[in-house]
Scaffold this active site. Structure first.
Site, PDB file in Angstrom:
ATOM      1  N   ASP A   9       0.489   0.051  -5.846  1.00 28.65           N
ATOM      2  CA  ASP A   9       1.455   1.101  -5.497  1.00 28.65           C
ATOM      3  C   ASP A   9       2.509   1.245  -6.589  1.00 28.65           C
ATOM      4  O   ASP A   9       2.848   2.352  -7.021  1.00 28.65           O
ATOM      5  CB  ASP A   9       2.124   0.789  -4.154  1.00 28.65           C
ATOM      6  CG  ASP A   9       1.094   0.531  -3.063  1.00 28.65           C
ATOM      7  OD1 ASP A   9      -0.071   0.920  -3.258  1.00 28.65           O
ATOM      8  OD2 ASP A   9       1.456  -0.066  -2.032  1.00 28.65           O
TER       9      ASP A   9
ATOM     10  N   SER B 230       3.145   5.184  -0.129  1.00 29.38           N
ATOM     11  CA  SER B 230       3.928   4.212  -0.917  1.00 29.38           C
ATOM     12  C   SER B 230       5.359   4.623  -1.180  1.00 29.38           C
ATOM     13  O   SER B 230       5.866   4.538  -2.307  1.00 29.38           O
ATOM     14  CB  SER B 230       3.231   3.918  -2.256  1.00 29.38           C
ATOM     15  OG  SER B 230       2.050   3.267  -2.013  1.00 29.38           O
ATOM     16  N   SER B 231       6.023   5.067  -0.130  1.00 29.70           N
ATOM     17  CA  SER B 231       7.445   5.372  -0.279  1.00 29.70           C
ATOM     18  C   SER B 231       8.212   4.102  -0.651  1.00 29.70           C
ATOM     19  O   SER B 231       9.199   4.162  -1.392  1.00 29.70           O
ATOM     20  CB  SER B 231       8.003   5.964   1.015  1.00 29.70           C
ATOM     21  OG  SER B 231       7.737   5.102   2.093  1.00 29.70           O
TER      22      SER B 231
ATOM     23  N   GLY C 251       1.445   6.145   4.286  1.00 26.80           N
ATOM     24  CA  GLY C 251       0.580   5.438   3.346  1.00 26.80           C
ATOM     25  C   GLY C 251       0.658   6.045   1.954  1.00 26.80           C
ATOM     26  O   GLY C 251      -0.290   5.971   1.179  1.00 26.80           O
TER      27      GLY C 251
HETATM   28  C1  GLA Z   1      -1.521  -1.100   0.076  1.00 23.99           C
HETATM   29  C2  GLA Z   1      -1.035  -2.205  -0.842  1.00 23.99           C
HETATM   30  C3  GLA Z   1      -1.749  -2.131  -2.195  1.00 23.99           C
HETATM   31  C4  GLA Z   1      -3.257  -2.065  -2.037  1.00 23.99           C
HETATM   32  C5  GLA Z   1      -3.654  -1.009  -1.004  1.00 23.99           C
HETATM   33  C6  GLA Z   1      -5.114  -1.028  -0.668  1.00 23.99           C
HETATM   34  O1  GLA Z   1      -1.157   0.153  -0.422  1.00 23.99           O
HETATM   35  O2  GLA Z   1       0.344  -2.122  -1.016  1.00 23.99           O
HETATM   36  O3  GLA Z   1      -1.373  -3.209  -3.003  1.00 23.99           O
HETATM   37  O4  GLA Z   1      -3.779  -3.320  -1.705  1.00 23.99           O
HETATM   38  O5  GLA Z   1      -2.928  -1.165   0.209  1.00 23.99           O
HETATM   39  O6  GLA Z   1      -5.899  -0.719  -1.764  1.00 23.99           O
END
Ligand code: GLA
Length: 390
Positions: A177, A131-132, A129
């Site tokens: 992200d 964001s790779s 979680g």
């Molecule tokens: C993921 C999604 C984001 C955002 C978050 C929750 O990371 O990629 O766009 O919605 O969840 O805040």
């Protein structure tokens, strides 16, 4: 430079594999989400930070219309002709890169004329979680812009990555992200307003740090749970647009007081889902005022509230993440803790006193191990500079 060893390894592998030096290399970091959960696609507010781990993308132009793409960790190559750039079901890592390339050329990659040879390598833990995937999209976008001489501003780049997620990766995400990866600042937070796409850097102040605690619960946003949450929010916004005597396009336009008074007409699930981003927006705005006063402890308390809202209303937590937050709550040197990002697994983000980092990690690890038998991964995170060409 951050992550120099990863860069050196990538460049060496690139030269060995393609027999030439890359013409451009770009770097993009992962992100932590600090406050403001599932608010981005509701046109709301978020506090996030770019982290000190990221991905590099190295690229050179091709002589013809062929694209050759290598995942540097696996040393696996995929290749295709420009006109065949499409979503693939095998080697799905390529979708983030190819989707970005596709949308950089407005969905007509053949317009690029010539192809490219690219390779990527990073050190963001996968499935955490962090964001790779957005990091991969943003370093791809920057490096390809460089070799094609295309100019895009940050918001354009973030939207290109988002379109790649929607159409090539199958996740209907917001812009958080990609924006966090681009607009991060060393030592500080990014405060985003997703209605106006404005991104402000906010200092955190000394004597506090973030610790990420990665659960071992699988985090996947493409299995429908994310999409169904988003749908419920959009349906709820339509309801409030009908019953409130003011313009409402997104939940950003609705307050928690209005939710209490006017939620009749929503079904139970829609009502529960809607109050989460509504409350999160209010917490981010309250949190901004607290940070201005330097009150990090009160800011941290909002992070705990955020997690409760995820747990009870949005139902995007899971037992493993709840265990981490419950354990964190007992430790005086932890000021706040909540799940970070989409939810349903992945990591928790803790606001901590860094001098107590070892004790915090030991306590949380012991509690987690007692419940599940295995250990989470705890690491201090240094908010870092956003994506750039190397
Ligand atoms: C993921 C999604 C984001 C955002 C978050 C929750 O990371 O990629 O766009 O919605 O969840 O805040």
């Amino acid at each position: 430079m951050k992550n120099q060893a990863v860069y050196d390894e990538l460049v060496a592998k690139f030269e060995q594999h393609f027999g030439e030096k890359p013409a451009a290399v770009a770097y993009a970091p992962g992100r932590i989400e600090v406050l403001g959960n599932h608010t981005d696609y509701n046109e709301g507010y978020v506090f996030s930070a770019a982290i000190d781990k990221g991905t590099f993308f190295a690229v050179s132009p091709s002589e013809d219309d062929t694209v050759r793409l290598v995942a540097g960790d696996l040393m696996k190559e995929v290749s295709y002709k420009l006109a065949d750039c499409a979503k693939r079901d095998e080697d799905t890592w390529q979708n983030y890169v190819n989707g970005t390339f596709n949308w950089l050329f407005d969905g007509e990659p053949a317009k690029a004329g010539k192809g490219w040879k690219g390779m990527f390598l990073g050190n963001i833990p996968l499935g955490a979680g962090l964001s790779s995937s957005a990091a991969l999209e943003m370093c791809t976008a920057l490096a390809l812009c460089k070799i094609y001489g295309v100019w895009k501003d940050g918001v354009d780049l973030a939207k290109i990555g988002q379109k790649a997620e929607h159409t090539f990766a199958g996740c209907p995400c917001g812009l958080l992200d990609q924006a966090s990866s681009l607009f991060g600042k060393a030592g500080g937070l990014v405060k985003s307003d997703f209605r106006y796409c404005t991104f402000e850097n906010v200092n955190l102040g000394p004597s506090v740090a973030f610790m990420m605690v990665k659960s071992n619960a699988k985090h996947a946003l493409v299995d429908g749970a994310y999409a169904s949450r988003r749908q419920a929010c959009e349906d709820a916004a339509k309801h409030f647009a009908k019953v409130l005597r003011k313009p409402v396009t997104h939940l950003r336009d609705v307050s928690s007081a209005e939710w209490i008074l006017y939620r009749d007409g929503l079904d139970e699930i829609q009502a529960k889902r809607a109050i989460h981003p509504i409350g999160e927006d209010e917490r981010v705005l309250a949190g901004a005022a607290l940070l201005e006063k330097g009150d990090v402890k009160a800011f941290g308390a909002l992070m705990f509230d955020s997690h409760e809202s995820s747990r009870n209303w949005f139902e995007n937590s899971c037992p493993e993440l709840d265990t981490i937050v419950d354990s964190a709550k007992k430790i005086p040197e932890v000021y706040g803790a909540r799940l970070s990002g989409g939810g349903f697994g992945g990591s928790c983000c803790l606001l901590v006193d860094p001098s107590a980092a070892e004790k915090i990690a030991a306590t949380i690890t012991a509690d987690y191990k007692a419940a599940y038998g295995d250990e989470p991964t705890c690491a201090l995170i240094e908010p870092s500079e956003g994506a750039h060409l190397v």
